[in-house]
Motif scaffolding. Structure first.
Motif, mmCIF file in Angstrom:
data_model
loop_
_atom_site.group_PDB
_atom_site.id
_atom_site.type_symbol
_atom_site.label_atom_id
_atom_site.label_comp_id
_atom_site.label_asym_id
_atom_site.label_seq_id
_atom_site.Cartn_x
_atom_site.Cartn_y
_atom_site.Cartn_z
ATOM 1 N N ILE A 125 32.014 39.453 47.272
ATOM 2 C CA ILE A 125 30.976 38.438 47.067
ATOM 3 C C ILE A 125 31.534 37.343 46.164
ATOM 4 O O ILE A 125 32.095 37.630 45.107
ATOM 5 C CB ILE A 125 29.702 39.052 46.432
ATOM 6 N N ASP A 126 31.375 36.101 46.596
ATOM 7 C CA ASP A 126 31.728 34.945 45.773
ATOM 8 C C ASP A 126 30.433 34.393 45.188
ATOM 9 O O ASP A 126 29.625 33.812 45.920
ATOM 10 C CB ASP A 126 32.436 33.889 46.621
ATOM 11 N N PRO A 127 30.211 34.563 43.903
ATOM 12 C CA PRO A 127 28.910 34.208 43.329
ATOM 13 C C PRO A 127 28.723 32.727 43.047
ATOM 14 O O PRO A 127 27.671 32.343 42.519
ATOM 15 C CB PRO A 127 28.893 35.008 42.024
ATOM 16 N N ALA A 128 29.688 31.884 43.382
ATOM 17 C CA ALA A 128 29.644 30.486 42.949
ATOM 18 C C ALA A 128 28.366 29.773 43.372
ATOM 19 O O ALA A 128 27.701 29.122 42.559
ATOM 20 C CB ALA A 128 30.869 29.734 43.482
ATOM 21 N N ILE A 129 27.997 29.899 44.659
ATOM 22 C CA ILE A 129 26.835 29.156 45.148
ATOM 23 C C ILE A 129 25.541 29.678 44.534
ATOM 24 O O ILE A 129 24.641 28.908 44.186
ATOM 25 C CB ILE A 129 26.770 29.178 46.692
ATOM 26 N N VAL A 130 25.448 31.007 44.338
ATOM 27 C CA VAL A 130 24.242 31.586 43.740
ATOM 28 C C VAL A 130 24.161 31.207 42.270
ATOM 29 O O VAL A 130 23.085 30.888 41.757
ATOM 30 C CB VAL A 130 24.237 33.118 43.920
ATOM 31 N N ASN A 131 25.292 31.225 41.563
ATOM 32 C CA ASN A 131 25.299 30.808 40.155
ATOM 33 C C ASN A 131 24.877 29.354 40.013
ATOM 34 O O ASN A 131 24.113 28.999 39.105
ATOM 35 C CB ASN A 131 26.695 31.006 39.556
ATOM 36 N N MET A 132 25.369 28.507 40.911
ATOM 37 C CA MET A 132 25.028 27.094 40.848
ATOM 38 C C MET A 132 23.527 26.882 41.018
ATOM 39 O O MET A 132 22.906 26.126 40.270
ATOM 40 C CB MET A 132 25.783 26.332 41.933
ATOM 41 N N GLU A 159 25.523 43.546 40.752
ATOM 42 C CA GLU A 159 26.776 43.950 40.092
ATOM 43 C C GLU A 159 27.643 42.745 39.778
ATOM 44 O O GLU A 159 28.120 42.574 38.649
ATOM 45 C CB GLU A 159 27.563 44.901 40.995
ATOM 46 N N ILE A 160 27.874 41.903 40.790
ATOM 47 C CA ILE A 160 28.774 40.762 40.627
ATOM 48 C C ILE A 160 28.253 39.798 39.566
ATOM 49 O O ILE A 160 29.023 39.235 38.770
ATOM 50 C CB ILE A 160 28.961 40.031 41.974
ATOM 51 N N LEU A 161 26.933 39.606 39.535
ATOM 52 C CA LEU A 161 26.330 38.668 38.582
ATOM 53 C C LEU A 161 26.055 39.312 37.229
ATOM 54 O O LEU A 161 25.581 38.642 36.312
ATOM 55 C CB LEU A 161 25.029 38.104 39.157
ATOM 56 N N LYS A 162 26.363 40.605 37.097
ATOM 57 C CA LYS A 162 26.075 41.341 35.858
ATOM 58 C C LYS A 162 24.600 41.145 35.462
ATOM 59 O O LYS A 162 24.273 40.792 34.331
ATOM 60 C CB LYS A 162 26.991 40.887 34.711
ATOM 61 N N ALA A 163 23.739 41.365 36.432
ATOM 62 C CA ALA A 163 22.305 41.148 36.227
ATOM 63 C C ALA A 163 21.742 42.079 35.165
ATOM 64 O O ALA A 163 22.204 43.212 34.995
ATOM 65 C CB ALA A 163 21.557 41.354 37.542
ATOM 66 N N GLU A 164 20.756 41.592 34.469
ATOM 67 C CA GLU A 164 20.057 42.420 33.486
ATOM 68 C C GLU A 164 19.287 43.525 34.195
ATOM 69 O O GLU A 164 19.227 44.648 33.725
ATOM 70 C CB GLU A 164 19.103 41.552 32.679
#
Length: 305
Positions: A172-179, A214-219
């Motif tokens: 998973i590439d989180p770039a677009i979701v992080n943006m 997992e990738i975003l280290k979600a709370e």
């Protein structure tokens, strides 16, 4: 009565305050599915929950399923579907329907619901920005009776079940979701990934939600279900469990059937760095808010220990 009602509202807000303060700026991944996706009142209450989370400073990310809707359209088209271990065998024609329903109909309905309730939602599939890379899922080592085997010798010939365009997450590439998440937008993700060969793959929504968390280290990871949560053998809700508890409950048969993959998804997320996972009853109005912002909650909380 009006004065008493006002005091009750104030009490609710005061109870929610420390939770809002604790989770402000944190990412919460919510898997939306089950009855909550088909009941109109539940759909609207869910949309309002997500909008409120964003407004008070949380970063909600929604991953949705859509199995019943896919089944309904396939039936209208006169196409039958086989299932293996609860997973739909997906040929190329079925995959076209899956993409149409998940990436189009269902995804845009959720986007529209959230926008109508004052949010700013953006719909995505894993093909957008190439952010969910997938590979073909092959399951099972089965004998001719379909019974799962283990401990095969070199003289035995295993059968690997090919489910077609059913996949698992490879990266998973989180770039677009992080943006999107760092702005005013709320990402709404359909669980469709893309393979190295450009093929589309249908992926279990629980698994995608867990991997995104997992990738975003979600709370938190919140999984909506059609049950109150994880139940003991007497049918009573288990409100708090650790990873060791989960292993014991699976071993003794308390957790069984379709709850096993959901629970495994939850435990994998915790091992991957997610602080807490909630398996909650999506049939309860405002279940997400009740679990996040009240002392009692409405489901099962899973912790590392």
């Amino acid at each position: 009565m009006e004065k008493r009602a006002a005091h009750l509202i104030a009490d609710v807000l005061i109870e929610a305050l420390p939770y809002i303060q604790r989770f402000k700026g944190k990412t919460v991944v919510v898997k939306f599915g089950g009855n909550a996706m088909v009941d109109e009142d539940l759909k609207n209450s869910f949309a309002r929950d997500i909008v409120l989370m964003k407004l008070v400073g949380l970063n909600p990310i929604v991953v949705h399923g859509g199995g019943p809707q896919i089944g309904q359209l396939l039936a209208k088209l006169g196409k039958t579907t086989d299932f293996v271990d609860g997973m739909r065998v997906t040929d190329s024609e079925t995959m076209d329907v899956v993409e149409m329903v998940l990436g189009g109909l269902v995804n845009k309905e959720i986007v529209n619901l959230i926008n109508r309730n004052g949010g700013k939602a953006v719909g995505l599939t894993g093909k957008d920005g190439d952010f969910i890379r997938a590979k073909k899922l092959r399951i099972g080592i089965r004998d001719k009776s379909g019974v799962q085997q283990s401990g095969l010798t070199s003289l035995e010939t295993p059968e690997i079940i090919d489910l077609g365009h059913v996949g698992e997450v490879s990266s998973i590439d989180p770039a677009i979701v992080n943006m999107l998440g760092c702005s005013d937008f709320i990402p709404i993700i359909a669980p469709i990934g893309v393979g190295e060969d450009g093929q589309s793959y249908n992926i279990n929504a629980d698994l995608v939600a867990g991997k995104v968390a997992e990738i975003l280290k979600a709370e938190k990871l919140i999984l909506l279900t059609n049950t109150p949560g994880i139940l003991d053998k007497q049918g009573s809700l288990l409100t708090g469990l650790t990873l060791n508890d989960i292993d014991d409950l699976i071993a003794d048969g308390t957790i069984s059937g379709g709850m096993i993959p959901k629970t495994r998804c939850a435990t994998d997320a915790i091992k991957g760095g997610v602080s807490r996972v909630h398996i909650i009853d999506g049939r309860v109005e405002h279940a997400v808010l009740l679990e996040l912002f009240t002392n009692q909650g409405v489901g099962t909380l899973l912790l590392s220990r």
